[in-house]
Scaffold this motif. Structure first.
Motif, PDB file in Angstrom:
ATOM      1  N   THR A 104      33.182  24.274  -1.984  1.00  0.00           N
ATOM      2  CA  THR A 104      31.948  24.854  -1.277  1.00  0.00           C
ATOM      3  C   THR A 104      30.712  24.655  -2.214  1.00  0.00           C
ATOM      4  OG1 THR A 104      33.496  26.743  -0.626  1.00  0.00           O
ATOM      5  CG2 THR A 104      31.224  27.325  -0.504  1.00  0.00           C
ATOM      6  N   THR A 105      30.791  24.877  -3.310  1.00  0.00           N
ATOM      7  CA  THR A 105      29.704  24.897  -4.349  1.00  0.00           C
ATOM      8  C   THR A 105      29.439  23.424  -5.031  1.00  0.00           C
ATOM      9  OG1 THR A 105      31.149  25.016  -6.552  1.00  0.00           O
ATOM     10  CG2 THR A 105      30.360  27.135  -5.441  1.00  0.00           C
ATOM     11  N   GLY A 106      30.374  22.373  -4.793  1.00  0.00           N
ATOM     12  CA  GLY A 106      30.184  21.092  -5.128  1.00  0.00           C
ATOM     13  C   GLY A 106      30.367  21.033  -6.810  1.00  0.00           C
ATOM     14  N   CYS A 107      30.655  21.962  -7.424  1.00  0.00           N
ATOM     15  CA  CYS A 107      30.533  22.010  -8.756  1.00  0.00           C
ATOM     16  C   CYS A 107      31.639  20.781  -9.542  1.00  0.00           C
ATOM     17  CB  CYS A 107      30.991  23.481  -9.640  1.00  0.00           C
ATOM     18  SG  CYS A 107      32.505  23.819  -9.323  1.00  0.00           S
ATOM     19  N   ALA A 108      31.354  20.366 -10.644  1.00  0.00           N
ATOM     20  CA  ALA A 108      32.511  19.469 -11.260  1.00  0.00           C
ATOM     21  C   ALA A 108      33.656  20.304 -11.751  1.00  0.00           C
ATOM     22  CB  ALA A 108      31.864  18.665 -12.301  1.00  0.00           C
ATOM     23  N   TRP A 109      34.707  19.702 -11.651  1.00  0.00           N
ATOM     24  CA  TRP A 109      35.820  20.259 -12.093  1.00  0.00           C
ATOM     25  C   TRP A 109      35.694  20.976 -13.381  1.00  0.00           C
ATOM     26  CZ3 TRP A 109      39.474  20.955  -8.635  1.00  0.00           C
ATOM     27  CH2 TRP A 109      39.575  20.140  -7.581  1.00  0.00           C
ATOM     28  N   ARG A 110      35.170  20.395 -14.292  1.00  0.00           N
ATOM     29  CA  ARG A 110      34.919  20.976 -15.926  1.00  0.00           C
ATOM     30  C   ARG A 110      33.938  22.194 -15.697  1.00  0.00           C
ATOM     31  NH1 ARG A 110      31.869  16.425 -15.477  1.00  0.00           N
ATOM     32  NH2 ARG A 110      29.619  16.416 -15.971  1.00  0.00           N
ATOM     33  N   HIS A 111      33.078  22.665 -14.567  1.00  0.00           N
ATOM     34  CA  HIS A 111      32.418  23.534 -14.687  1.00  0.00           C
ATOM     35  C   HIS A 111      33.110  24.671 -13.813  1.00  0.00           C
ATOM     36  CE1 HIS A 111      28.652  20.704 -15.233  1.00  0.00           C
ATOM     37  NE2 HIS A 111      29.346  21.059 -16.286  1.00  0.00           N
ATOM     38  N   LEU A 112      34.255  24.882 -13.470  1.00  0.00           N
ATOM     39  CA  LEU A 112      34.905  25.723 -12.942  1.00  0.00           C
ATOM     40  C   LEU A 112      34.720  26.989 -13.510  1.00  0.00           C
ATOM     41  CD1 LEU A 112      38.203  24.445 -11.227  1.00  0.00           C
ATOM     42  CD2 LEU A 112      36.599  25.788 -10.138  1.00  0.00           C
ATOM     43  N   PRO A 113      34.550  28.377 -13.043  1.00  0.00           N
ATOM     44  CA  PRO A 113      34.302  29.540 -13.867  1.00  0.00           C
ATOM     45  C   PRO A 113      35.544  30.112 -14.403  1.00  0.00           C
ATOM     46  CG  PRO A 113      34.083  29.899 -11.479  1.00  0.00           C
ATOM     47  CD  PRO A 113      34.245  28.353 -11.628  1.00  0.00           C
ATOM     48  N   PRO A 114      35.828  30.750 -15.339  1.00  0.00           N
ATOM     49  CA  PRO A 114      37.041  31.220 -16.031  1.00  0.00           C
ATOM     50  C   PRO A 114      37.667  32.307 -15.131  1.00  0.00           C
ATOM     51  CG  PRO A 114      35.190  32.156 -17.233  1.00  0.00           C
ATOM     52  CD  PRO A 114      34.505  30.994 -16.374  1.00  0.00           C
ATOM     53  N   GLY A 124      63.281  24.446 -19.656  1.00  0.00           N
ATOM     54  CA  GLY A 124      62.115  24.844 -20.553  1.00  0.00           C
ATOM     55  C   GLY A 124      60.991  24.734 -19.831  1.00  0.00           C
ATOM     56  N   GLY A 125      59.770  24.574 -20.401  1.00  0.00           N
ATOM     57  CA  GLY A 125      58.516  24.680 -19.924  1.00  0.00           C
ATOM     58  C   GLY A 125      58.051  25.995 -19.340  1.00  0.00           C
ATOM     59  N   THR A 126      56.992  26.192 -18.629  1.00  0.00           N
ATOM     60  CA  THR A 126      56.366  27.468 -18.378  1.00  0.00           C
ATOM     61  C   THR A 126      56.193  27.269 -16.743  1.00  0.00           C
ATOM     62  OG1 THR A 126      54.233  26.509 -18.233  1.00  0.00           O
ATOM     63  CG2 THR A 126      55.000  27.714 -20.083  1.00  0.00           C
ATOM     64  N   ALA A 127      56.354  28.535 -16.240  1.00  0.00           N
ATOM     65  CA  ALA A 127      56.404  28.833 -14.796  1.00  0.00           C
ATOM     66  C   ALA A 127      55.047  28.317 -14.177  1.00  0.00           C
ATOM     67  CB  ALA A 127      56.496  30.139 -14.544  1.00  0.00           C
ATOM     68  N   ASN A 128      54.966  27.886 -12.997  1.00  0.00           N
ATOM     69  CA  ASN A 128      53.411  27.395 -12.316  1.00  0.00           C
ATOM     70  C   ASN A 128      52.642  28.677 -12.201  1.00  0.00           C
ATOM     71  OD1 ASN A 128      53.522  24.980 -11.686  1.00  0.00           O
ATOM     72  ND2 ASN A 128      54.468  25.069  -9.628  1.00  0.00           N
ATOM     73  N   LEU A 129      51.566  28.621 -12.521  1.00  0.00           N
ATOM     74  CA  LEU A 129      50.520  29.511 -12.292  1.00  0.00           C
ATOM     75  C   LEU A 129      50.241  29.868 -10.825  1.00  0.00           C
ATOM     76  CD1 LEU A 129      47.775  28.271 -14.903  1.00  0.00           C
ATOM     77  CD2 LEU A 129      49.260  30.116 -15.342  1.00  0.00           C
ATOM     78  N   THR A 173      44.440  22.029 -15.040  1.00  0.00           N
ATOM     79  CA  THR A 173      45.675  22.585 -14.002  1.00  0.00           C
ATOM     80  C   THR A 173      45.047  22.663 -12.878  1.00  0.00           C
ATOM     81  OG1 THR A 173      46.503  24.114 -15.906  1.00  0.00           O
ATOM     82  CG2 THR A 173      46.863  24.648 -13.541  1.00  0.00           C
ATOM     83  N   VAL A 174      43.855  22.995 -12.509  1.00  0.00           N
ATOM     84  CA  VAL A 174      43.449  22.924 -10.938  1.00  0.00           C
ATOM     85  C   VAL A 174      43.310  21.662 -10.400  1.00  0.00           C
ATOM     86  CG1 VAL A 174      41.468  23.396  -9.392  1.00  0.00           C
ATOM     87  CG2 VAL A 174      42.225  25.159 -11.103  1.00  0.00           C
ATOM     88  N   ALA A 209      45.366  31.482  -6.902  1.00  0.00           N
ATOM     89  CA  ALA A 209      44.252  31.124  -7.637  1.00  0.00           C
ATOM     90  C   ALA A 209      44.040  29.596  -7.688  1.00  0.00           C
ATOM     91  CB  ALA A 209      44.677  31.983  -9.219  1.00  0.00           C
ATOM     92  N   VAL A 210      44.862  28.948  -7.959  1.00  0.00           N
ATOM     93  CA  VAL A 210      44.655  27.199  -7.874  1.00  0.00           C
ATOM     94  C   VAL A 210      44.001  27.034  -6.734  1.00  0.00           C
ATOM     95  CG1 VAL A 210      45.567  25.067  -8.097  1.00  0.00           C
ATOM     96  CG2 VAL A 210      46.542  27.175  -9.454  1.00  0.00           C
ATOM     97  N   PHE A 211      44.551  27.338  -5.388  1.00  0.00           N
ATOM     98  CA  PHE A 211      43.976  27.105  -4.065  1.00  0.00           C
ATOM     99  C   PHE A 211      42.542  27.633  -3.804  1.00  0.00           C
ATOM    100  CE2 PHE A 211      43.214  27.264   0.416  1.00  0.00           C
ATOM    101  CZ  PHE A 211      43.582  26.287   0.850  1.00  0.00           C
ATOM    102  N   ALA A 212      42.216  28.772  -4.650  1.00  0.00           N
ATOM    103  CA  ALA A 212      40.913  29.482  -4.424  1.00  0.00           C
ATOM    104  C   ALA A 212      40.106  28.649  -5.209  1.00  0.00           C
ATOM    105  CB  ALA A 212      41.187  30.937  -5.013  1.00  0.00           C
ATOM    106  N   ALA A 213      40.464  28.344  -6.334  1.00  0.00           N
ATOM    107  CA  ALA A 213      39.601  27.288  -7.394  1.00  0.00           C
ATOM    108  C   ALA A 213      39.166  26.121  -6.450  1.00  0.00           C
ATOM    109  CB  ALA A 213      40.273  27.117  -8.516  1.00  0.00           C
ATOM    110  N   VAL A 214      40.158  25.412  -5.961  1.00  0.00           N
ATOM    111  CA  VAL A 214      39.968  24.169  -5.071  1.00  0.00           C
ATOM    112  C   VAL A 214      38.845  24.530  -4.070  1.00  0.00           C
ATOM    113  CG1 VAL A 214      40.685  22.187  -3.609  1.00  0.00           C
ATOM    114  CG2 VAL A 214      42.139  23.111  -5.572  1.00  0.00           C
ATOM    115  N   VAL A 215      39.022  25.750  -3.113  1.00  0.00           N
ATOM    116  CA  VAL A 215      38.113  25.962  -2.337  1.00  0.00           C
ATOM    117  C   VAL A 215      36.556  26.223  -2.934  1.00  0.00           C
ATOM    118  CG1 VAL A 215      37.430  27.714  -0.759  1.00  0.00           C
ATOM    119  CG2 VAL A 215      39.674  26.881  -0.744  1.00  0.00           C
ATOM    120  N   TYR A 216      36.502  26.755  -4.049  1.00  0.00           N
ATOM    121  CA  TYR A 216      35.427  27.047  -4.798  1.00  0.00           C
ATOM    122  C   TYR A 216      34.701  25.764  -5.145  1.00  0.00           C
ATOM    123  CZ  TYR A 216      32.063  28.587  -8.322  1.00  0.00           C
ATOM    124  OH  TYR A 216      30.978  28.898  -9.262  1.00  0.00           O
ATOM    125  N   VAL A 217      35.349  24.684  -5.549  1.00  0.00           N
ATOM    126  CA  VAL A 217      34.975  23.273  -5.954  1.00  0.00           C
ATOM    127  C   VAL A 217      34.277  22.581  -4.620  1.00  0.00           C
ATOM    128  CG1 VAL A 217      35.229  20.942  -6.538  1.00  0.00           C
ATOM    129  CG2 VAL A 217      36.365  22.902  -7.764  1.00  0.00           C
TER     130      VAL A 217
END
Length: 272
Positions: A51-61, A32-37, A69-70, A41-49
């Protein structure tokens, strides 16, 4: 999701290095469960954090993945040792492309404020005793970051040198060894220690460390300026300029990722 959708933040050349090193997705024993996203996209989100220094909770959608998840995937990758493997593979690629210049290496450190404290933090001697960390960097002759380490802000620079040199990746192939063994090491007066000089010579590395009261800062400056540029490159990533992670492994992960991106940019310029 197309393979090139995140090319604006994770170039195809970088992703080709990263993807084979990612740990396999976890499989639930009960099914069961769901497949990994999408990992890219996840790696790009980490690079975004990073580069920008934003908090995890401020990641854009726009990444299509939740902040939890990230962060969870980042934690899994860090525990799996992804960032260290990625740094070593990138250095091997630089060596293969004959981009690395180890005729001399340069070492230095920089203080960063630690907002939330945590392991490897301490009173900063240059920031009125506020909690901070020290980032130690060893670069090649052109300023490419080879190894990065962290310690508490009150750690003397001398204690950061030997771990950096010992962490240099080495291959047992005799044809490659000369390319990965530095010939000289340049450092400022903070590293002026006779035991360090002896230790470096035993490893076949000629120490070029400024001596207190003997050599001026300008004498070795024509070789050491590259490390100042390296520090500027790394602290240009806002998640490194200030330490927000209580877990030192997470902060070091961001440092390693910044070094990998810096090296990939140089490699991409060389091969195009």
């Amino acid at each position: 999701m197309g393979s090139g959708e995140w090319g604006w933040i994770v170039p195809d050349g970088l992703w080709e290095v990263v993807e084979p090193l990612l740990p396999a997705a976890r499989v639930r024993q009960q099914g069961g469960g769901t497949a990994n996203l999408d990992d890219r996209a996840v790696f790009a989100a980490v690079v975004y954090v990073l580069t920008t220094g934003c908090a995890w909770r401020h990641l854009p959608p726009c990444f299509g993945v939740s902040k939890s998840t990230v962060h969870r995937r980042f934690t899994i990758w860090t525990k799996d040792g992804l960032w260290g493997r990625l740094r070593r593979v990138m250095l091997e690629r630089l060596a293969d492309a004959e981009v690395l210049d180890l005729s001399r290496v340069v070492v230095d450190s920089v203080h960063v404020r630690a907002k939330k404290g945590g392991e490897h933090t301490g009173p900063s001697p240059i920031d009125r005793g506020k909690p901070g960390s020290k980032v130690h960097v060893l670069s090649d002759c052109n300023g490419l970051p080879l190894v990065i380490g962290i310690s508490s802000a009150d750690t003397h620079d001398q204690h950061g040198l030997t771990p950096l040199v010992e962490a240099l990746p080495a291959k047992h192939d005799p044809e490659r060894a000369p390319h990965l063994l530095p010939r000289k090491l340049h450092a400022d007066k903070a590293y002026d220690n006779s035991e360090l000089r002896t230790w470096l010579r035993r490893r076949g590395i000629l120490p070029r460390i400024a001596r207190k009261g003997v050599e001026s800062s300008q004498t070795l400056g024509r070789h050491r300026w590259v490390i100042e540029r390296t520090m500027s490159w790394l602290t240009g990533y806002r998640r490194i300029a200030r330490r927000y992670e209580r877990d030192h492994r997470h902060y070091l992960a961001f440092c390693d990722l910044a070094a990998v991106i810096t090296c990939h940019k140089r490699l991409a310029k060389t091969t195009t």
